[in-house]
Design a protein around this motif. Structure first.
Motif, mmCIF file in Angstrom:
data_model
loop_
_atom_site.group_PDB
_atom_site.id
_atom_site.type_symbol
_atom_site.label_atom_id
_atom_site.label_comp_id
_atom_site.label_asym_id
_atom_site.label_seq_id
_atom_site.Cartn_x
_atom_site.Cartn_y
_atom_site.Cartn_z
ATOM 1 N N ILE A 48 62.767 44.616 12.578
ATOM 2 C CA ILE A 48 62.264 43.079 12.819
ATOM 3 C C ILE A 48 60.732 43.087 12.867
ATOM 4 O O ILE A 48 60.074 42.330 12.579
ATOM 5 N N TRP A 49 60.218 44.240 13.307
ATOM 6 C CA TRP A 49 58.596 44.284 13.100
ATOM 7 C C TRP A 49 58.230 44.404 11.635
ATOM 8 O O TRP A 49 57.135 43.642 11.328
ATOM 9 N N LEU A 50 58.900 44.869 10.882
ATOM 10 C CA LEU A 50 58.505 44.862 9.311
ATOM 11 C C LEU A 50 58.688 43.575 8.764
ATOM 12 O O LEU A 50 57.825 43.155 7.806
ATOM 13 N N ALA A 51 59.464 42.796 9.234
ATOM 14 C CA ALA A 51 59.706 41.269 8.723
ATOM 15 C C ALA A 51 58.681 40.512 9.302
ATOM 16 O O ALA A 51 58.075 39.599 8.536
ATOM 17 N N ALA A 52 58.306 40.624 10.625
ATOM 18 C CA ALA A 52 57.386 39.853 11.256
ATOM 19 C C ALA A 52 55.893 40.044 10.450
ATOM 20 O O ALA A 52 55.083 39.499 10.233
ATOM 21 N N SER A 99 62.461 46.016 5.336
ATOM 22 C CA SER A 99 63.024 45.457 6.602
ATOM 23 C C SER A 99 64.578 45.050 6.352
ATOM 24 O O SER A 99 65.183 45.312 6.861
ATOM 25 N N MET A 100 64.720 44.232 5.224
ATOM 26 C CA MET A 100 66.213 43.815 4.739
ATOM 27 C C MET A 100 66.892 45.054 4.635
ATOM 28 O O MET A 100 68.181 45.004 4.971
ATOM 29 N N ALA A 101 66.512 45.875 3.892
ATOM 30 C CA ALA A 101 67.255 47.393 3.458
ATOM 31 C C ALA A 101 67.778 47.838 4.746
ATOM 32 O O ALA A 101 69.023 48.233 5.100
ATOM 33 N N MET A 102 66.790 48.169 5.563
ATOM 34 C CA MET A 102 67.059 48.726 6.993
ATOM 35 C C MET A 102 67.857 48.042 7.672
ATOM 36 O O MET A 102 68.946 48.606 8.371
ATOM 37 N N LEU A 103 68.099 46.752 7.932
ATOM 38 C CA LEU A 103 68.613 46.100 8.780
ATOM 39 C C LEU A 103 70.178 45.906 8.205
ATOM 40 O O LEU A 103 71.098 45.837 9.017
ATOM 41 N N THR A 111 72.242 40.418 11.787
ATOM 42 C CA THR A 111 70.499 40.658 12.003
ATOM 43 C C THR A 111 69.810 40.456 10.843
ATOM 44 O O THR A 111 68.602 39.843 10.941
ATOM 45 N N ALA A 112 70.142 40.915 9.661
ATOM 46 C CA ALA A 112 69.384 41.027 8.415
ATOM 47 C C ALA A 112 69.374 39.523 8.245
ATOM 48 O O ALA A 112 68.298 38.914 7.848
ATOM 49 N N ALA A 113 70.453 38.570 8.204
ATOM 50 C CA ALA A 113 70.582 37.272 7.776
ATOM 51 C C ALA A 113 69.601 36.381 8.767
ATOM 52 O O ALA A 113 68.814 35.623 8.128
ATOM 53 N N LEU A 114 69.675 36.611 9.967
ATOM 54 C CA LEU A 114 68.927 35.903 10.822
ATOM 55 C C LEU A 114 67.536 36.168 10.872
ATOM 56 O O LEU A 114 66.692 35.167 10.844
ATOM 57 N N THR A 115 67.082 37.446 10.559
ATOM 58 C CA THR A 115 65.536 37.910 10.456
ATOM 59 C C THR A 115 65.242 37.279 9.130
ATOM 60 O O THR A 115 63.921 36.759 9.251
ATOM 61 N N PHE A 116 65.871 37.399 8.044
ATOM 62 C CA PHE A 116 65.568 36.735 6.825
ATOM 63 C C PHE A 116 65.271 35.359 6.919
ATOM 64 O O PHE A 116 64.179 34.594 6.427
ATOM 65 N N ALA A 117 65.988 34.450 7.588
ATOM 66 C CA ALA A 117 66.020 33.065 7.733
ATOM 67 C C ALA A 117 64.536 32.650 8.433
ATOM 68 O O ALA A 117 63.998 31.944 8.253
ATOM 69 N N ALA A 146 60.220 31.534 17.373
ATOM 70 C CA ALA A 146 60.944 31.646 18.738
ATOM 71 C C ALA A 146 62.174 32.723 18.644
ATOM 72 O O ALA A 146 62.726 32.922 19.552
ATOM 73 N N ALA A 147 62.580 33.023 17.302
ATOM 74 C CA ALA A 147 63.842 33.823 16.962
ATOM 75 C C ALA A 147 63.853 35.194 17.463
ATOM 76 O O ALA A 147 64.958 35.666 17.676
#
Length: 292
Positions: A48-52, A99-103, A111-117, A146-147
Motif C-alpha cells: 500500500i505504501w509503494l502504491a501511494a 506494489s502490484m506484484a507484492m500485493l 487488495t491488489a485490485a482495490l489498491t490499483f483502483a 479515503a480508501a
C-alpha cells in the motif's frame, strides 16, 4: 547521490503518504479480534505504501507545469529541474509495478485490485482530469484518497463477508468527509496561486465566503460521521471521548473561519486536520485492544 535520493524521496510526498498508510495500518488491526496475520500485514503495509508513493510521483509528473507557477510547489524536483520527466516516470512505474506484484503474490487479489483502483483514481482521474475540470474535484476524488483503511482491512480479511465491507467503508467515510474542509482551507489562502495556475478550486470559482461555509458544513458532517464507530458498536467510550474532543475543536476552528476570515486562521484550519486524523484513528486502535 545523496541529493538524488532526497529528490526521489520528495517525489513520494512522505508526510502525506505516512498519514495514508497509518490509516491502512489501523484498518488491518481493526479487521480482526486479535493480531492480524503477519505476512498479509507486512506485505500489505509495504504494498500500500509503494502504491501511494507511486501515485504521488505520478502527481508530480502530471502537475509539473502547474508546480512551476505556484509558490507552494515551485521547490518540487521536477519544477526545479532536479529530476527529468523520464526519471520520474520510470520511478513511478517501478514503484507501482512492485506494489502490484507484492500485493497479488503475498497478500490477495482483492487488495491488489482495490489498491490499483485507488492509485488510478488519484494519480490519473483526479490529477489529469478532475483537478482541472471542476471545483468539486477534491470531493469527487475523495473516495480514492479515503480508501487506505479499506485496503488495510482487505489485506488481512480478503473482504469475505458483508460486515467487512460495512465496517471498512465506515472508516472510508470518515476520511472522505475529512478531505474537503482540510484542502479547501489550504485553497483559501492559496487562492491566487490556484488562479494563476488555472485550477478551478472552490475559492477561485465561488469565492472566499462560500468556501468558508462549505468548510463549516463539511466539518459538521465529519463530526457526525466520526461518531458512527461508537454508534455501530465498533468502539466504546474511549473512542467517543476522543472523537468528540477532536471533532469539537475542528468545529470551533471552522466556525471561527466562517465568521471572520484571516489567513492565519485558514492556515490553522488546514494544519489541524492532519493532527486530527492520526489521533482519531489511534483512538480506534486503542479502543479495539486496550479499553473500550
Amino acid at each position: 547521490m545523496a541529493n538524488s535520493m532526497r529528490e526521489y524521496w520528495a517525489l513520494t510526498k512522505p508526510r502525506v503518504v505516512a498519514l495514508i498508510v497509518f490509516t491502512a495500518f489501523v484498518g488491518m488491526f481493526l479487521a480482526v479480534p486479535g493480531l492480524p496475520p503477519l505476512r498479509q500485514s507486512v506485505f500489505g503495509f509495504i504494498g500500500i505504501w509503494l502504491a501511494a508513493a507511486s501515485a504521488a510521483a505520478i502527481n508530480h509528473l502530471i502537475d509539473q507545469r502547474i508546480d512551476r507557477v505556484m509558490a507552494r510547489t515551485a521547490h518540487r524536483p521536477l519544477a526545479t529541474g532536479a529530476l527529468k520527466p523520464a526519471q520520474v516516470l520510470a520511478f513511478a512505474v517501478f514503484l507501482g509495478a512492485l506494489s502490484m506484484a507484492m500485493l497479488i503474490s503475498m497478500v490477495n487479489p482483492i487488495t491488489a485490485a482495490l489498491t490499483f483502483a485507488s492509485l488510478i483514481g488519484y494519480a490519473i482521474v483526479y490529477t489529469a482530469w478532475l483537478k482541472r475540470a471542476t471545483p468539486q474535484n477534491i470531493v469527487i476524488v475523495g473516495i480514492a484518497g479515503a480508501a487506505p483503511p479499506l485496503l488495510g482491512w482487505a489485506a488481512v480479511t480478503g473482504m469475505q463477508n458483508q460486515w467487512d465491507w460495512a465496517h471498512a467503508l465506515l472508516l472510508v467515510l470518515i476520511i472522505f468527509v475529512w478531505t474537503p474542509p482540510h484542502f479547501w482551507a489550504l485553497a483559501l489562502y492559496r487562492a491566487e496561486d490556484y488562479a494563476r495556475a488555472g485550477l478551478p478550486m472552490l475559492p477561485v470559482t465561488h469565492g472566499n465566503e462560500f468556501t468558508r461555509l462549505q468548510i463549516l458544513l463539511y466539518t459538521l458532517v465529519l463530526f457526525a460521521a466520526s461518531l458512527l464507530p461508537f454508534i455501530q458498536g465498533m468502539s466504546g467510550i474511549v473512542y467517543l471521548i476522543a472523537a468528540v474532543a477532536l471533532g469539537g475543536w475542528f468545529l470551533v476552528l471552522a466556525w471561527r473561519l466562517w465568521r471572520r476570515y484571516s489567513e492565519a486562521l485558514a492556515r490553522r484550519t488546514f494544519r489541524y486536520p492532519i493532527w486530527y486524523l492520526a489521533p482519531l484513528f489511534a483512538a480506534l486502535l486503542l479502543a479495539h485492544y486496550v479499553v473500550r
